[in-house]
Motif scaffolding. Sequence first.
Motif, PDB file in Angstrom:
ATOM      1  N   ALA A  55       0.811  -1.224   0.000  1.00 47.47           N
ATOM      2  CA  ALA A  55       0.000   0.000   0.000  1.00 47.47           C
ATOM      3  C   ALA A  55       0.843   1.272   0.000  1.00 47.47           C
ATOM      4  CB  ALA A  55      -0.957  -0.001   1.186  1.00 47.47           C
ATOM      5  N   ASP A 112      -1.154   2.711  -5.339  1.00 44.41           N
ATOM      6  CA  ASP A 112      -2.422   3.272  -4.885  1.00 44.41           C
ATOM      7  C   ASP A 112      -3.513   2.210  -5.082  1.00 44.41           C
ATOM      8  OD1 ASP A 112      -4.755   4.600  -4.417  1.00 44.41           O
ATOM      9  OD2 ASP A 112      -4.559   6.020  -6.099  1.00 44.41           O
ATOM     10  N   TYR A 113      -3.945   1.609  -3.985  1.00 45.94           N
ATOM     11  CA  TYR A 113      -4.906   0.510  -4.093  1.00 45.94           C
ATOM     12  C   TYR A 113      -6.226   0.961  -4.729  1.00 45.94           C
ATOM     13  CZ  TYR A 113      -1.943  -2.615  -1.254  1.00 45.94           C
ATOM     14  OH  TYR A 113      -0.928  -3.411  -0.791  1.00 45.94           O
ATOM     15  N   ASN A 114      -6.552   2.259  -4.584  1.00 48.51           N
ATOM     16  CA  ASN A 114      -7.792   2.748  -5.200  1.00 48.51           C
ATOM     17  C   ASN A 114      -7.705   2.784  -6.724  1.00 48.51           C
ATOM     18  OD1 ASN A 114      -9.419   3.237  -2.881  1.00 48.51           O
ATOM     19  ND2 ASN A 114      -8.089   4.990  -2.413  1.00 48.51           N
ATOM     20  N   TYR A 151      -8.967  -3.983   3.900  1.00 51.55           N
ATOM     21  CA  TYR A 151      -9.293  -3.826   2.476  1.00 51.55           C
ATOM     22  C   TYR A 151     -10.538  -2.956   2.266  1.00 51.55           C
ATOM     23  CZ  TYR A 151      -5.785  -7.384   1.436  1.00 51.55           C
ATOM     24  OH  TYR A 151      -4.603  -8.070   1.310  1.00 51.55           O
ATOM     25  N   GLN A 196     -11.178  -0.243   3.423  1.00 50.31           N
ATOM     26  CA  GLN A 196     -10.829   1.190   3.315  1.00 50.31           C
ATOM     27  C   GLN A 196     -10.759   1.659   1.869  1.00 50.31           C
ATOM     28  OE1 GLN A 196      -7.057   2.396   5.342  1.00 50.31           O
ATOM     29  NE2 GLN A 196      -6.861   0.184   5.571  1.00 50.31           N
ATOM     30  N   TYR A 197     -10.568   0.704   0.951  1.00 55.86           N
ATOM     31  CA  TYR A 197     -10.292   1.076  -0.441  1.00 55.86           C
ATOM     32  C   TYR A 197     -11.524   0.876  -1.317  1.00 55.86           C
ATOM     33  CZ  TYR A 197      -5.588   0.914   1.396  1.00 55.86           C
ATOM     34  OH  TYR A 197      -4.476   1.140   2.164  1.00 55.86           O
ATOM     35  N   SER A 233     -11.491  -0.098  -4.572  1.00 55.90           N
ATOM     36  CA  SER A 233     -11.405  -1.151  -5.592  1.00 55.90           C
ATOM     37  C   SER A 233     -12.071  -2.427  -5.096  1.00 55.90           C
ATOM     38  CB  SER A 233      -9.943  -1.468  -5.908  1.00 55.90           C
ATOM     39  OG  SER A 233      -9.260  -0.302  -6.259  1.00 55.90           O
TER      40      SER A 233
END
Length: 312
Positions: free
Chosen positions: A29, A33-35, A87, A89-90, A92
């Motif tokens: 992370a 950028d996980y988003n 997870y 929080q994101y 995706s």
Amino acid sequence: MVDMSVTIGGLTLANPVMPASGTFGEGLAGVVDYNSLGAMVTKTITAELRSGNPVPRVSELSNGMLNSIGIPSKGIDHFIAEALPFYRQYGSPLVVSISAPTVEDFASVAKQLNQPGIAAIEANISCPNIEEDGRAFAMTADSTARVVEALRAATALPLWVKLTPNTGDVSAVARAAENAGADALVVANTILAMSIDIETLRPTLGNIMGGMSGQAVKPIIVRMTYQCAQAARIPIIGCGGIASADDAVEYMLAGASAVQVGTASFVKPHALTDVMVGLEAYCRRKGFDRVTDLIGAISDGQMRVDEMDVAL
Ligand SMILES: Cc1cc2nc3c(=O)[nH]c(=O)nc-3n(C[C@H](O)[C@H](O)[C@H](O)COP(=O)(O)O)c2cc1C
């Protein structure tokens, strides 16, 4: 503007690039950028706590790696209590990879994942490390059909089924998974392999054999992606040796709707970002308005495959 979105069995992803199971977790992370990811894919989880295989668990090859990690897992309860909130929080979609030693156990794990924040299940029916001789459900069409039918009955979530390249007839296995209710196929897991240290005369892996991944496997898995795309109508997610946007394009031309990046992230932690950015740049340069225009766009008209000739 290139439309980078793809739809995988009812689930729309903002772009077709995601990590491969077991090569991604909370640690990346800080770099990726996980988003921005098409999806997040977890390490395979199992029902119970598992410790994994003897060390050494990884060994380096000139253009790839061997691993016999053996699915260490803290168990599903730990996943739901500790990892899932991370997870969530994101933005995706989260794809949870699962495995089990029996059909019943597989279905039971799938049932327990009917949780907010989980977008799809990836059934790892292909891990070569945990079964005798590296054999797995995905080695045969019959056992694939049995486990996928049970999973389909156990969950309403989109069901992705991850195949093994170690089977002799990947097309038959792909068709069996589709007919049993899979929404997508992930092609593929690692190739059963082995290496020996000639100084110590010992296998380089504690488990003797393990799974090969990385650049060297790409032409084999591109071929299997092509075969599966001919054999099945459901979307295919290509996975094997993808380190650059060019690799991702090759998979999509062969018939993949999306791609997973694994080993490359160990060498280059920002590989996922490079593939995402480069894929869009390729589409712009080649005049593709939608990334989906690449799917199966290989120019192979009038060409024929004679597998007997190919083998000789
Ligand atoms: C260290 C390591 C751990 C892996 N763990 C898993 C796993 O838990 N579940 C799974 O389905 N695949 C696992 N894989 C396989 C990858 O998801 C992927 O299918 C394979 O490595 C091929 O892709 P690559 O060449 O891009 O690495 C693992 C691979 C590596 C290298």
